[in-house]
Design an enzyme around this catalytic site. Structure first.
Site: not given
Ligand code: NAD
Ligand code: UFG
Length: 337
Positions: A125, A149, A153
């Site tokens: 991330s 969190y 990472k």
């Molecule tokens: P998500 O929660 O939709 O997907 C994660 C999946 O992993 C889920 O299906 C959950 O059931 C499964 N899981 C969690 N713990 C587990 C375990 N111990 N064993 C088996 N399965 C398990 O989340 P996502 O948005 O698809 O994110 C996927 C990956 O990308 C995550 O590692 C997350 O940290 C990373 N990531 C997500 C974002 C974002 O904004 N969505 C940004 C940066 C990184």
């Molecule tokens: N925001 C609002 N209102 C809301 C939700 C979010 O104003 O109800 C704002 C936040 O303050 C931020 C922006 O929208 O300024 C984006 O917020 P998100 O929560 O959608 O995303 P972040 O950038 O905070 O974080 C996300 C993931 C993290 C990841 C990061 C970079 O949640 O896990 O992107 O990948 F690390």
């Protein structure tokens, strides 16, 4: 290739499984369904017209994982999505986050060593950059994540980097995602947050659908042109394609390979909100709320390394992200339930 996808029933995992199947790869999903639904995997199978081998198992369960790897001796690589990802929750439940995310990475690395698997792609991330100069570029020194969190990472990246030193034949790909949004254009798969969404796009979409009353914009006094925070939103299908490209280009190329997956474009909260309203021709009520603790004013990717070395770049724009999010929302008003 035969790819084992942990967390393949989740938001990014399901879109990536679809891309993998479309590109002709075989997919084995391991997911404990703690934040997802088996239905997502069913829908991916229908969209691709191909089947997926599915195991409901926890990646921290070494015995369960060993049995799966012993059963499938032809696995070429792993994409490791499985993890807990809610920043706020990680502050309240640090033990759960460190255990799940770190032990999961450790067990998988052990399986790789034990079963001779040389390729892994890890979901990292932009959070690992901390508060840094923008755009964030892969060569920067990493920052200090402000929550458990983010620490998981950073630590998982370090574990995999160290494993690559000890196993010089391994290819470790660390993909640093920026802000994934959107859904598959079919409207069949998308993001299905449990409870009230933490992230901006699903919150906007649930307000638009009338499930939530109004959007709280967390701060409009940041040093940005309109005062709201700037992020690099990337369409989940572009992200999924990035994974397939990284696997295909880097499998068996030993070493550690780090890529930002973003668009390189910054969009403010207010810009995203107005784009969503314009594209979908609807009104989303909002109020200005205090800043959210831990938010950084602005960050976006330098995404040029992925383009240069993988031949990948994000092609879907903010309009497509807003349109596809809304299609998914209207076709699945309560997610997969
Ligand atoms: P998500 O929660 O939709 O997907 C994660 C999946 O992993 C889920 O299906 C959950 O059931 C499964 N899981 C969690 N713990 C587990 C375990 N111990 N064993 C088996 N399965 C398990 O989340 P996502 O948005 O698809 O994110 C996927 C990956 O990308 C995550 O590692 C997350 O940290 C990373 N990531 C997500 C974002 C974002 O904004 N969505 C940004 C940066 C990184
Ligand atoms: N925001 C609002 N209102 C809301 C939700 C979010 O104003 O109800 C704002 C936040 O303050 C931020 C922006 O929208 O300024 C984006 O917020 P998100 O929560 O959608 O995303 P972040 O950038 O905070 O974080 C996300 C993931 C993290 C990841 C990061 C970079 O949640 O896990 O992107 O990948 F690390």
């Amino acid at each position: 290739m035969v790819i084992l996808v942990t967390g393949g029933a989740g938001y990014i995992g399901s879109h990536t499984c679809l891309e993998l199947l479309r590109a002709g790869h075989q997919v084995i999903v391991v997911d404990n369904l703690c934040n997802s639904s088996r239905e997502a995997v069913n829908r991916v199978e229908k969209l691709a017209g191909k089947s997926i081998i599915f195991y409901q198992a926890d990646v921290t369960d070494e015995a369960a994982l060993a049995a799966i790897f012993a059963q499938h001796t032809n696995i070429d690589g792993i994409i490791h999505f499985a993890g807990l990802k809610a920043v706020g929750e990680s502050v309240v439940k640090p033990q759960q986050y460190y255990y799940n995310n770190i032990v999961g990475t450790l067990v998988l690395s052990k399986m790789m060593a034990q079963f001779g698997i040389k390729n892994i792609v890890f979901s990292s991330s932009a959070t690992v950059y901390g508060e840094n100069e923008i755009p964030f570029v892969e060569t920067m020194s990493l920052g200090v994540p402000t929550n458990p969190y983010g620490q998981t990472k950073l630590m998982s990246e370090q574990i995999l980097k160290d494993m690559a030193v000890a196993h010089q034949e391994w290819s470790v790909v660390l993909l640093r995602y920026f802000n994934p949004v959107g859904a598959h254009e079919s409207g069949q798969i998308g993001e299905a947050p449990q409870g009230i969404p933490n992230n901006l796009m699903p919150f906007i979409s649930q307000v638009a659908a009338g499930r939530l009353e109004k959007l709280n914009i967390f701060g409009n006094d940041y040093p940005t042109p309109d005062g709201t925070c700037i992020r690099d939103y990337i369409h989940v299908c572009d992200l999924a394609e990035g994974h397939v490209r990284a696997l295909e280009k880097l499998a068996d190329k030993s070493g550690v390979h780090v890529y930002n997956l973003g668009t390189g474009q910054g969009t403010s909260v207010m810009q995203l909100l107005t784009a969503f309203e314009r594209v979908n021709q609807l009104h989303v009520p909002y109020t200005i709320a205090p800043r959210r603790a831990g938010d950084i004013a602005a960050f976006y990717a330098d995404a040029s390394k992925a383009e240069r070395e993988l031949g990948w770049r994000a092609v879907r724009d903010i309009e497509a992200m807003c349109r596809d999010t809304w299609r998914w929302q209207t076709m699945n008003s309560h997610g997969y339930d």
